[in-house]
Design a protein around this motif. Sequence first.
Motif, PDB file in Angstrom:
ATOM      1  N   LEU A  64      -4.682   1.788  -0.422  1.00 38.74           N
ATOM      2  CA  LEU A  64      -3.426   1.061  -0.559  1.00 38.74           C
ATOM      3  C   LEU A  64      -2.258   2.028  -0.534  1.00 38.74           C
ATOM      4  O   LEU A  64      -2.268   3.051  -1.226  1.00 38.74           O
ATOM      5  N   LEU A  65      -1.243   1.714   0.274  1.00 36.25           N
ATOM      6  CA  LEU A  65       0.001   2.483   0.309  1.00 36.25           C
ATOM      7  C   LEU A  65       1.155   1.537  -0.002  1.00 36.25           C
ATOM      8  O   LEU A  65       1.273   0.482   0.626  1.00 36.25           O
ATOM      9  N   THR A  66       2.009   1.916  -0.959  1.00 37.00           N
ATOM     10  CA  THR A  66       3.124   1.051  -1.355  1.00 37.00           C
ATOM     11  C   THR A  66       4.470   1.756  -1.278  1.00 37.00           C
ATOM     12  O   THR A  66       5.471   1.202  -1.726  1.00 37.00           O
ATOM     13  N   ASN A  67       4.494   2.966  -0.721  1.00 37.13           N
ATOM     14  CA  ASN A  67       5.720   3.739  -0.638  1.00 37.13           C
ATOM     15  C   ASN A  67       6.047   4.009   0.832  1.00 37.13           C
ATOM     16  O   ASN A  67       5.176   4.462   1.590  1.00 37.13           O
ATOM     17  N   LEU A  68       7.288   3.754   1.235  1.00 41.97           N
ATOM     18  CA  LEU A  68       7.669   3.889   2.640  1.00 41.97           C
ATOM     19  C   LEU A  68       7.501   5.314   3.139  1.00 41.97           C
ATOM     20  O   LEU A  68       6.936   5.547   4.219  1.00 41.97           O
ATOM     21  N   GLN A  69       7.984   6.290   2.381  1.00 45.51           N
ATOM     22  CA  GLN A  69       7.902   7.684   2.821  1.00 45.51           C
ATOM     23  C   GLN A  69       6.457   8.145   2.960  1.00 45.51           C
ATOM     24  O   GLN A  69       6.094   8.844   3.922  1.00 45.51           O
ATOM     25  N   VAL A  70       5.615   7.742   2.011  1.00 45.56           N
ATOM     26  CA  VAL A  70       4.199   8.121   2.077  1.00 45.56           C
ATOM     27  C   VAL A  70       3.517   7.442   3.266  1.00 45.56           C
ATOM     28  O   VAL A  70       2.723   8.065   3.980  1.00 45.56           O
ATOM     29  N   ARG A  84       6.450   2.892  -9.935  1.00 47.95           N
ATOM     30  CA  ARG A  84       7.831   2.779 -10.404  1.00 47.95           C
ATOM     31  C   ARG A  84       8.243   4.137 -10.943  1.00 47.95           C
ATOM     32  O   ARG A  84       7.595   5.136 -10.654  1.00 47.95           O
ATOM     33  N   CYS A  85       9.316   4.193 -11.715  1.00 47.38           N
ATOM     34  CA  CYS A  85       9.831   5.489 -12.163  1.00 47.38           C
ATOM     35  C   CYS A  85       9.012   6.082 -13.301  1.00 47.38           C
ATOM     36  O   CYS A  85       9.070   7.295 -13.540  1.00 47.38           O
ATOM     37  N   ASP A 101      -9.381  -2.303   6.032  1.00 47.96           N
ATOM     38  CA  ASP A 101      -9.733  -1.176   5.159  1.00 47.96           C
ATOM     39  C   ASP A 101      -8.543  -0.268   4.848  1.00 47.96           C
ATOM     40  O   ASP A 101      -8.721   0.853   4.378  1.00 47.96           O
ATOM     41  N   LEU A 102      -7.339  -0.768   5.099  1.00 53.13           N
ATOM     42  CA  LEU A 102      -6.120  -0.116   4.624  1.00 53.13           C
ATOM     43  C   LEU A 102      -5.044  -1.182   4.485  1.00 53.13           C
ATOM     44  O   LEU A 102      -4.837  -1.990   5.398  1.00 53.13           O
ATOM     45  N   VAL A 103      -4.372  -1.184   3.346  1.00 53.85           N
ATOM     46  CA  VAL A 103      -3.273  -2.112   3.101  1.00 53.85           C
ATOM     47  C   VAL A 103      -1.995  -1.305   2.932  1.00 53.85           C
ATOM     48  O   VAL A 103      -1.919  -0.426   2.063  1.00 53.85           O
ATOM     49  N   ILE A 104      -1.011  -1.575   3.782  1.00 51.31           N
ATOM     50  CA  ILE A 104       0.317  -0.975   3.635  1.00 51.31           C
ATOM     51  C   ILE A 104       1.248  -2.093   3.196  1.00 51.31           C
ATOM     52  O   ILE A 104       1.614  -2.961   3.989  1.00 51.31           O
ATOM     53  N   ASN A 105       1.583  -2.094   1.924  1.00 52.34           N
ATOM     54  CA  ASN A 105       2.366  -3.172   1.322  1.00 52.34           C
ATOM     55  C   ASN A 105       3.701  -2.607   0.852  1.00 52.34           C
ATOM     56  O   ASN A 105       3.795  -2.001  -0.212  1.00 52.34           O
ATOM     57  N   LEU A 106       4.727  -2.788   1.670  1.00 53.44           N
ATOM     58  CA  LEU A 106       6.064  -2.264   1.365  1.00 53.44           C
ATOM     59  C   LEU A 106       6.960  -3.446   1.039  1.00 53.44           C
ATOM     60  O   LEU A 106       7.595  -4.022   1.921  1.00 53.44           O
ATOM     61  N   SER A 107       6.983  -3.813  -0.219  1.00 50.66           N
ATOM     62  CA  SER A 107       7.724  -4.994  -0.634  1.00 50.66           C
ATOM     63  C   SER A 107       8.653  -4.655  -1.792  1.00 50.66           C
ATOM     64  O   SER A 107       8.612  -3.557  -2.347  1.00 50.66           O
ATOM     65  N   ASN A 108       9.478  -5.610  -2.153  1.00 49.37           N
ATOM     66  CA  ASN A 108      10.312  -5.503  -3.342  1.00 49.37           C
ATOM     67  C   ASN A 108      10.446  -6.895  -3.950  1.00 49.37           C
ATOM     68  O   ASN A 108       9.750  -7.833  -3.567  1.00 49.37           O
TER      69      ASN A 108
END
Length: 248
Positions: free
Chosen positions: A211-217, A74-75, A181-188
């Motif tokens: 784990l990746l949770t940011n769209l740009q990353v 978050r911010c 072995d990789l989770v891309i979780n782009l939620s809100n």
Amino acid sequence: VIECNLRASRSFPFVSKSLGLDFIDVATKVMTGETIQESVLPALTNPLIPSDYVGIKAPMFSWPRLRDVDPVLRCEMASTGEVACFGRNVHSAFLKAMLSTGFKLPQKGILLGIQHSFRPKFLEEAEQLHRQGFKLYGTEATSNWLIANDIPASPVAWPSQESRDSTLLPIRQLIKDGSIDLVINLSNKDTKFVHDNYLIRRTAVDSGVSLLTNLQVAKLFTEAIKHSGTLDCKSLFHYRTFSASTGA
């Protein structure tokens, strides 16, 4: 960019080192009223951009030490350290930085959980991951979206549905046993599966799964594993020496 100012921030020395210009020295002279040579300083109209290397600073997080904390950005300040890495292009520098923070590249399966508004922006990346040979798993709506776009994906059960729907693969077990072995979780928050998404993220962290949770990353990551090539172990000194020799 949240901040980059003339205090002892971590961004300031990183920029100084990346550009080869001592901004601390410049700032001190300005504050003490000494004369500085402004012609050598970068400006918006005359930026100083290295042509032979890219520097990237990646944050490190302590999610495994923080029990039950939701590992989503978050911010507020959440990193407990940073790693600076350099490469011949943005893709190699990015992967070096990610690996230096303890991020592990996927070898088996990738779980995609993409919120509806993000899906059009991640379609090309999902196709690329499939072409590179990764087995893709998807939460309910995400797997339907992938299959509708001719991208093979295995649907998995939400954590809250694992005991009720035996026809779907149990998501947390797949993460724990290493099949994913990789989770891309782009939620809100615009979903009825807020707690399920939290459980997925937390299971990934507690199982040592990237784990990746940011769209740009996430987008840059998929580009990087395709275009980075073989990663070298060169230091900034080597890049600077090469740059000086080619410039001469």
